[in-house]
Design an enzyme around this catalytic site. Structure first.
Site, mmCIF file in Angstrom:
data_model
loop_
_atom_site.group_PDB
_atom_site.id
_atom_site.type_symbol
_atom_site.label_atom_id
_atom_site.label_comp_id
_atom_site.label_asym_id
_atom_site.label_seq_id
_atom_site.Cartn_x
_atom_site.Cartn_y
_atom_site.Cartn_z
ATOM 1 C CD1 TRP A 199 -2.718 1.761 0.387
ATOM 2 C CD2 TRP A 199 -2.072 1.881 2.571
ATOM 3 N NE1 TRP A 199 -3.374 2.633 0.951
ATOM 4 C CE2 TRP A 199 -3.060 2.810 2.436
ATOM 5 C CE3 TRP A 199 -1.567 1.725 3.724
ATOM 6 C CZ2 TRP A 199 -3.543 3.767 3.093
ATOM 7 C CZ3 TRP A 199 -2.000 2.564 4.943
ATOM 8 C CH2 TRP A 199 -2.986 3.745 4.472
ATOM 9 C CG ASP A 254 -2.121 -2.794 7.497
ATOM 10 O OD1 ASP A 254 -3.121 -2.542 8.482
ATOM 11 O OD2 ASP A 254 -1.806 -1.896 6.627
ATOM 12 C CE LYS A 297 -10.096 0.361 3.950
ATOM 13 N NZ LYS A 297 -9.732 1.249 2.590
#
Ligand code: LMR
Length: 397
Positions: free
Chosen positions: A130, A211, A246
């Site tokens: 990311w 993560d 999310k």
């Protein structure tokens, strides 16, 4: 004082939002920033979140400070969701955590904790990772190195090369892993690959930092944490950043948790005093509202069942879109095999096209994605799929 500051380019992901908003093409498609969208292209507030908020408004009695670590009930509920209530490291009293402003907040405070423990430590990240991982850790003073992860030519995981590199990483270094739904590639490790990795971590003595921004978006709430639970049981120390953006749809409420696994309870108490001090020096304490919603959902059987049902609905919609996309691209005569998209997990996949083709899609068709050709699958729908597939087929022909 500020006159000499230079203009920075827009953020590679967030910058797409303003360009998309300014585009007047009625057919425009936003496949950029990673937010879930429904068939109508909306990012709805989950029904269960609405319900929890109503209850919260009725029951909340104070807005007094909650302290740097945030709500104990939230931290316990997320620890259990991630690790499972019966995990040995919880029983051993080796885990501490702080509620954070989103997953980014978690990563950042962990970066500063690492700096305090070992200044300028090296953190190994997947290639690719990311984009925000690099500045989040780099600007805190950590050294960034990368291990091979995804081969763009074959659109496959580069596991052998990953293993070769990690076998050379030693004690005192950290290795950043994505728990599930790898961002940006969508290529996840299998159970067998996690087992290999756990053995390497044990042997080499590096510290895993996981993560997790998509628990429940891959296979299931339980399957998506297989790797991190295994690692936690295998190594003396580990870090975990959790985001509720999310899977609870709470993006702008900024809800996350930084969890650290220590080698024993006394080290855990000392470490937690450092971590809460890092928080105090930065933003003093996290916002309460979003985490209170999550806590009430996870601690109420009825709300939890409703949340799990809504989560399954989001996951199944994305998986359906993956299937649909592969078929429609074939129908559109695309000069490339996109079958790999069906096997990947979560919100993202790389199309594997070059930046020039990405720009052409934006310029000629108002289709927006990150330069790397990462697309947010959830931005597709029955309505825009054919338009998208024809445009992509034309651009790569
Ligand atoms: C993404 O990767 O698009 C999301 O995680 C949103 C972000 O902050 O970049």
């Amino acid at each position: 004082m500020f006159n000499h500051l230079s203009q920075l380019p827009a953020d590679p992901i967030l910058g797409l939002l303003s360009a998309f908003r300014a585009d007047n093409n009625p057919n425009k498609i936003d496949l950029g920033v990673g937010v879930y969208k429904d068939e109508a292209g909306h990012t709805p507030v989950l029904q269960v979140v609405k319900e929890a908020e109503v209850r919260l408004l009725r029951s909340e009695e104070s807005k007094a400070y909650i302290g740097p670590a945030g709500a104990a009930g939230f931290n316990a509920a997320i620890q259990q969701l991630a690790l499972g209530a019966g995990h040995v490291v919880l029983a051993d009293n080796r885990v501490r955590s702080v509620q954070t402003p989103g997953g980014c907040g978690a990563l950042r405070v962990m970066a500063e904790l690492i700096q305090r423990a070992k200044k300028g430590a090296t953190i190994w990240m997947s290639d690719p990772t990311w984009v925000n991982h690099i500045p989040l850790f780099g600007s805190a003073g950590l050294q960034i190195k990368s291990y091979p992860y995804y081969d763009r030519d074959s659109s496959k995981l580069h596991f052998d090369a990953m293993v070769e590199t990690l076998k050379k990483v030693g004690e005192g270094d950290l290795v950043l892993l994505h728990a599930c739904c790898h961002n940006p590639s969508g290529a996840d490790l299998s159970r067998e690959q996690w087992q290999v990795l756990a053995k390497i971590a044990q042997k080499q003595g590096f510290t895993p930092i996981v993560d997790m921004a998509y628990q429940g978006f891959g296979d299931s709430l339980e399957e998506d944490v297989y790797g991190l639970r295994l690692l936690a049981a295998s190594v003396p120390e580990m870090l975990l950043a959790v985001s509720c953006s999310k899977n609870f749809g709470l993006y702008r409420e900024r809800v996350g948790m930084a969890m650290v696994l220590y080698s024993d309870g006394a080290a855990a108490d000392r470490g937690q005093s450092q971590l809460t001090n890092v928080v105090r020096e930065n933003y003093s304490m996290p916002p309460s509202h979003g985490a209170a919603i999550v806590e009430s959902i996870l601690t109420d059987a009825g709300l939890r069942a409703n949340w799990e049902a809504e989560l399954i609905e989001m996951r199944e919609r994305i998986n359906g879109l993956r299937e649909g996309l592969v078929g429609r691209l074939k129908d559109a005569g695309a000069a490339k095999d996109f079958d790999f998209i069906r096997h990947q997990k979560g919100m993202f996949s790389f199309l594997g096209i070059n930046p020039e083709q990405v720009h052409k899609l934006q310029r000629d068709y108002s289709i927006y994605m990150v330069d790397s050709s990462r697309i947010n699958i959830a931005g597709l729908s029955e309505t825009n799929m054919t338009y998208f597939c024809r445009a992509l087929a034309a651009v790569i022909e």
